[in-house]
Scaffold this motif. Structure first.
Motif, PDB file in Angstrom:
ATOM      1  N   PRO A  17       0.814  -1.236   0.000  1.00 48.23           N
ATOM      2  CA  PRO A  17       0.000   0.000   0.000  1.00 48.23           C
ATOM      3  C   PRO A  17       0.835   1.268   0.000  1.00 48.23           C
ATOM      4  CG  PRO A  17      -0.068  -1.088   2.143  1.00 48.23           C
ATOM      5  CD  PRO A  17       0.612  -2.031   1.215  1.00 48.23           C
ATOM      6  N   ARG A  48      -6.181  -3.488  -5.514  1.00 43.86           N
ATOM      7  CA  ARG A  48      -5.819  -2.075  -5.562  1.00 43.86           C
ATOM      8  C   ARG A  48      -6.808  -1.298  -6.414  1.00 43.86           C
ATOM      9  NH1 ARG A  48      -0.490  -1.056  -4.028  1.00 43.86           N
ATOM     10  NH2 ARG A  48      -1.259   1.090  -3.801  1.00 43.86           N
ATOM     11  N   ASP A 150      -5.401   4.622  -5.170  1.00 42.37           N
ATOM     12  CA  ASP A 150      -4.251   4.322  -4.308  1.00 42.37           C
ATOM     13  C   ASP A 150      -3.053   3.814  -5.102  1.00 42.37           C
ATOM     14  OD1 ASP A 150      -4.979   1.737  -4.964  1.00 42.37           O
ATOM     15  OD2 ASP A 150      -5.916   1.326  -3.029  1.00 42.37           O
TER      16      ASP A 150
END
Length: 497
Positions: A17, A48, A150
């Motif tokens: 992450p 993701r 992200d």
């Protein structure tokens, strides 16, 4: 023995992450766009929320993502397995539209309209050297600021040199800070009658010369553009600096994409060195379109030697000439030839030219000359379809008509013989095997050449992690093809002899 390098693990990279930006860079034509798209598909299906920013992709790539078109707005890609909670968006950089958005965002409406309608600006935003690379970084900064994804995967613009992506913002900044631009900005910075007097005295000679060189209309367009953009020049530089620092951050990873070719790996080597000089995080090298073989133990030399041996075995003998030149001096052969030439009944179509014991070549001799027989035939077929014993009497059955005057009927084909030869020629099989051995030799020579090229890169950059992606037999046309590329990226290992 091939040199080995550290293995580049793709899945841990895109699963982390902390990884927020992945930049795929390299020279043109090495598969950057396909690699970026495959990474986006794999990251989304592993959980993701990713967006792929592609630069001038092929139309078939948009179709492979299930999109009819790609534009400057991120579009959601259908067909992605979202069971892990991820999703994928894709967009294509529109250089002019991005430039327009920057102008509209950082100036008032009246000045923005003057800039957008300016002919010099329209040329600058559409084709000025370095504008595309700068706008790619500008769009990257916009996407990161929105914080809706992200993971952002960037496909750098196709360019002659892989270094253009890093050099472009500085080039554009140098252009904006150049003496020519500062000189043209002088009228906007000097106001009132003093400014007018200054222009009349100090600028009249220069503008007159520039008008002759550039043309009066172009000079006015440039001056108007510079005057309107004066307040924005600082913003361009500050945003370029901010995006440059973003690329140096820990959450960014650069993937250098190359092919096992000398020029592509030379560009990759330059880029690796430049990234190190700029303190930018390099994740590793993706080596696309690597060829291999399922029979690597058979070397090219051995394959070529075997092919030549098969060629020697399969060379056909000329039936018009004797195998041994000494046969011409053999008295028995000469007597047989003389008997045949002196045969008084040679004109009779039902009489063989040679007398005495049956010879294997007698079935192929008639009064009309030499006729072809099926390969491998051991005997002569009779009129009733059976096979008779070769004899002098059987020569009559090879004539156009049987002794009774009725045509000879060929034997019926056996069941299962349709579509294939009853007696395949072993020479054809030898030729086919020789051809396949030569193809294998060419593949092994290509594999060896790619391995040598790769080893040269590894010898210079032994610490750069690498992943080899095996070449696909065809182009990528759908999401399944992108998934296959993603699997090869995740499972690929450096090639070793």
């Amino acid at each position: 023995m091939s040199l080995e390098s550290p293995v580049l693990d793709i899945d841990p990279l895109i699963d982390d992450p902390k990884t927020r930006i992945v930049v795929c860079c390299g020279s043109g034509g090495v598969g950057k766009t396909t690699t970026a798209a495959a990474l986006g598909v794999r990251a989304a299906e592993r959980g993701r929320k990713a967006v792929v920013l592609t630069i001038d992709p092929a139309r078939r790539l948009a179709q492979s993502m299930g999109l009819t078109e790609l534009d400057n707005t991120p579009r959601k890609v259908a067909g992605i397995d979202e069971s892990a909670g991820g999703e994928l968006h894709a967009m294509m950089l529109d250089m002019k539209r991005t430039f327009d958005e920057v102008v509209l965002q950082h100036t008032d409406q009246e000045r923005a309209r003057a800039i957008l309608d300016n002919p010099f600006y329209q040329s600058l935003s559409a084709g000025f050297a370095g504008t595309q690379e700068y706008m790619a970084m500008e769009k990257l900064g916009q996407l990161r600021a929105l914080d809706e994804w992200d993971l952002i995967i960037v496909d750098t613009p196709p360019s002659r040199s892989a270094l253009d992506f890093l050099d472009a913002p500085k080039r554009l900044g140098s252009f904006l800070d150049g003496r020519f631009i500062r000189l043209l900005m002088a009228p906007a910075k000097v106001g009132g009658r003093a400014g007018v007097k200054f222009l009349n005295v100090g600028m009249s000679m220069m503008t007159g010369t520039l008008s002759k060189v550039m043309g009066a209309h172009l000079l006015r367009d440039v001056q108007t553009f510079v005057a309107a953009m004066d307040s924005m020049f600082g913003g361009f530089r500050s945003r370029a600096d901010a995006t440059y620092k973003l690329l140096q951050a820990n959450g960014t990873a650069f993937l250098v994409v190359a092919a096992p070719e000398r020029d592509a790996l030379r560009e990759a080597s330059y880029f690796v060195e430049r990234l190190a000089a700029e303190d930018m995080p390099l994740a590793g090298l993706v080596l696309n379109r690597v060829h291999g073989s399922g029979a690597a133990q058979l070397t090219a030399e051995r394959a070529l030697a075997a092919a030549e041996a098969l060629d020697d075995l399969s060379e056909p003998e000329d039936p018009d000439y004797p195998d041994d030149a000494d046969d011409a001096d053999d008295p028995d052969t000469a007597d047989a030839a003389g008997t045949a030439d002196a045969d008084p009944v040679a004109g009779n179509p039902s009489t063989p030219r040679l007398t005495g014991e049956f010879d294997e070549s007698a079935e192929n001799l008639q009064s009309v000359g030499i006729v072809d027989q099926p390969g491998g035939k051991a005997g002569l077929r009779t009129a009733d379809g059976g096979e008779g014993t070769p004899s002098t009497d059987s020569a009559d059955t090879s004539s156009p008509e049987s002794p009774t005057g009725s045509p000879t009927v060929p034997a019926p084909a056996q069941e299962g013989d349709a579509g294939r030869s009853t007696n395949p020629d072993p020479l054809d099989a030898d030729r086919l095997a020789a051809g396949m051995l030569r193809l294998h030799a060419e593949r092994m020579q290509l594999v060896a050449r790619e391995r040598r090229t790769r080893d040269r890169f590894v010898s210079v950059h032994p610490d750069v992690p690498m992943v080899d992606v095996a070449a696909l037999p065809g182009d990528v046309h759908d999401l399944e093809g992108l998934r296959a590329i993603g699997e090869r990226l995740a499972q690929g290992q450096p090639t070793a002899a």
